[in-house]
Design an enzyme around this catalytic site. Structure first.
Site, PDB file in Angstrom:
ATOM      1  N   GLY A 128       0.731  -1.231   0.043  1.00 14.55           N
ATOM      2  CA  GLY A 128       0.074  -0.102   0.046  1.00 14.55           C
ATOM      3  C   GLY A 128       0.792   1.209   0.101  1.00 14.55           C
ATOM      4  N   THR A 129       1.997   1.336  -0.332  1.00 14.74           N
ATOM      5  CA  THR A 129       2.834   2.411  -0.611  1.00 14.74           C
ATOM      6  C   THR A 129       2.186   3.648  -1.777  1.00 14.74           C
ATOM      7  OG1 THR A 129       4.416   1.749  -2.095  1.00 14.74           O
ATOM      8  CG2 THR A 129       4.790   1.591   0.106  1.00 14.74           C
ATOM      9  N   ASN A 130       1.581   3.089  -2.581  1.00 13.77           N
ATOM     10  CA  ASN A 130       0.693   3.854  -3.678  1.00 13.77           C
ATOM     11  C   ASN A 130      -0.622   4.430  -2.804  1.00 13.77           C
ATOM     12  OD1 ASN A 130       2.012   3.880  -6.278  1.00 13.77           O
ATOM     13  ND2 ASN A 130       1.908   1.648  -5.953  1.00 13.77           N
TER      14      ASN A 130
ATOM     15  N   ASN B 138      -5.618   1.990 -13.129  1.00 11.52           N
ATOM     16  CA  ASN B 138      -4.486   1.007 -12.665  1.00 11.52           C
ATOM     17  C   ASN B 138      -3.151   1.335 -13.001  1.00 11.52           C
ATOM     18  OD1 ASN B 138      -3.614  -1.337 -11.412  1.00 11.52           O
ATOM     19  ND2 ASN B 138      -4.218  -2.668 -13.273  1.00 11.52           N
TER      20      ASN B 138
ATOM     21  N   GLY C 115      -8.684  -6.135 -21.046  1.00 12.16           N
ATOM     22  CA  GLY C 115      -7.255  -6.846 -21.022  1.00 12.16           C
ATOM     23  C   GLY C 115      -6.391  -7.022 -20.026  1.00 12.16           C
TER      24      GLY C 115
ATOM     25  N   HIS D 181       0.615   0.140 -13.526  1.00  8.83           N
ATOM     26  CA  HIS D 181       1.332  -1.008 -13.814  1.00  8.83           C
ATOM     27  C   HIS D 181       2.943  -0.839 -13.947  1.00  8.83           C
ATOM     28  CE1 HIS D 181       2.625  -5.002 -15.562  1.00  8.83           C
ATOM     29  NE2 HIS D 181       2.998  -4.229 -16.674  1.00  8.83           N
TER      30      HIS D 181
HETATM   31  C1  GRF Z   1       3.132  -1.463  -7.734  1.00  9.28           C
HETATM   32  O1  GRF Z   1       4.386  -1.501  -8.334  1.00  9.28           O
HETATM   33  C2  GRF Z   1       2.200  -1.807  -8.721  1.00  9.28           C
HETATM   34  O2  GRF Z   1       2.275  -1.154  -9.913  1.00  9.28           O
HETATM   35  C3  GRF Z   1       2.207  -3.333  -8.543  1.00  9.28           C
HETATM   36  O3  GRF Z   1       2.416  -3.634  -7.302  1.00  9.28           O
HETATM   37  C4  GRF Z   1       2.827  -2.652  -6.623  1.00  9.28           C
HETATM   38  C5  GRF Z   1       2.288  -2.367  -5.501  1.00  9.28           C
HETATM   39  O4  GRF Z   1       3.084  -1.505  -4.438  1.00  9.28           O
HETATM   40  N1  GRF Z   1       1.312  -3.854  -9.254  1.00  9.28           N
HETATM   41  P1  GRF Z   1       2.204  -1.160  -3.200  1.00  9.28           P
HETATM   42  O5  GRF Z   1       1.286  -2.008  -2.629  1.00  9.28           O
HETATM   43  O6  GRF Z   1       1.576   0.170  -3.606  1.00  9.28           O
HETATM   44  O7  GRF Z   1       3.341  -0.604  -2.162  1.00  9.28           O
END
Ligand code: GRF
Length: 211
Positions: free
Chosen positions: A19-21, A114, A150, A116
Site C-alpha cells: 500500500g505505498t501507492n 490501474n 485486457g 503497472h
Molecule cells: C506497484 O508497483 C504496482 O504497480 C504493482 O504492485 C506494486 C504495489 O505496491 N502492481 P504497493 O502495494 O502500492 O506498495
C-alpha cells in the site's frame, strides 16, 4: 465529476499489498486543493499493510476474498456492489492483484485506473520488473492506464521512464520504479479528478466528453 475543494471527487482504492501507492494518495488527499476524497479502500485479502494504512487514517475498508464466492464471476459481481456502495467518481487499483471482470467493468469501466510497473505495451502481467530485467532492457518504468478487459492493455493516462542499472535485481528495480510510479499516480489521479476526462479512441483527454 465534482471538481471543487468543497466537493472533491469520491475515490475508492483497491489494494492487495504493502500500500505505498495508497499511502501516497492518502497523503495527497489530505490537502483540500488536491480534489480527492478517498471514501473507501477495498482488498482481495485481509491482513495486509495497505488495509492498516487505511484504517489508521479512518478510511472505511472492505475485504472480498475470491475463495468466499462460488466462482470468479460471483466475486466480480460482489466487488462491483461493494465498490458501488461508496458511490465513487473514480476507482483506483493500486497494486490490486486481481483482474476486474465484466460485472465490475459494466459499472466502472472508463473510470477505473490501474498502475503497472512497466512501460506498456511491454511486459504486461504480474512480473513487470522481473520480465524487464530478463529481457535486458535499459529503460523501463511505470504506466497509469484506464482499465479495460485486457491485462494492462487499457488507454494510457501517463508513463514514467526509469533506468535499469547493471547491478539491479528484481527488488531493487521494482523499488526504483515504485518511487517514480507513486509520483505519477498522485499527479494524475489529482489531475483527472479535478478536470474530469474522457477517452477518444485510445487517447485519454482531459475534460468531459464532447456533446
Ligand atoms: C506497484 O508497483 C504496482 O504497480 C504493482 O504492485 C506494486 C504495489 O505496491 N502492481 P504497493 O502495494 O502500492 O506498495
Amino acid at each position: 465529476m465534482p471538481r471543487s475543494p468543497e466537493s472533491p471527487a469520491r475515490v475508492v482504492v483497491l489494494v492487495s499489498g504493502s500500500g505505498t501507492n495508497l499511502q501516497a494518495l492518502i497523503d495527497a488527499s489530505t490537502k483540500p486543493d488536491y480534489g480527492v476524497e478517498i471514501v473507501a479502500v477495498g482488498a482481495d485479502r485481509g491482513d495486509i499493510l495497505a488495509l492498516e494504512r487505511a484504517e489508521k487514517h479512518g478510511i472505511e475498508t472492505f475485504v472480498l476474498e475470491t475463495k468466499s464466492y462460488a466462482d470468479r464471476a460471483a466475486w466480480d459481481v460482489a466487488l462491483a456492489e461493494a465498490v458501488a456502495a461508496h458511490a465513487p467518481d473514480l476507482v483506483v487499483l493500486a497494486g490490486f492483484l486481481k483482474l476486474t471482470g465484466p460485472a465490475f467493468l459494466a459499472r466502472f469501466g472508463g473510470r477505473t485506473l490501474n498502475t503497472h510497473p512497466a512501460l506498456s505495451p511491454a511486459f504486461p502481467g504480474m512480473h513487470g520488473p522481473r520480465d524487464a530485467l530478463a529481457y535486458g532492457v535499459k529503460v523501463t518504468g511505470a504506466t497509469l492506464f484506464v482499465v479495460d478487459e485486457g491485462v494492462d492493455t487499457g488507454p494510457i493516462v501517463a508513463q514514467v521512464a526509469v533506468p535499469v542499472l547493471d547491478d539491479d535485481d528484481e527488488e531493487k528495480l521494482h523499488q526504483r520504479i515504485k518511487t517514480s510510479e507513486r509520483a505519477m499516480l498522485v499527479e494524475w489521479v489529482g489531475t483527472l479528478a479535478r478536470s474530469d476526462f474522457h477517452i477518444d479512441d485510445r487517447a485519454v483527454r482531459l475534460g468531459g466528453a464532447p456533446t
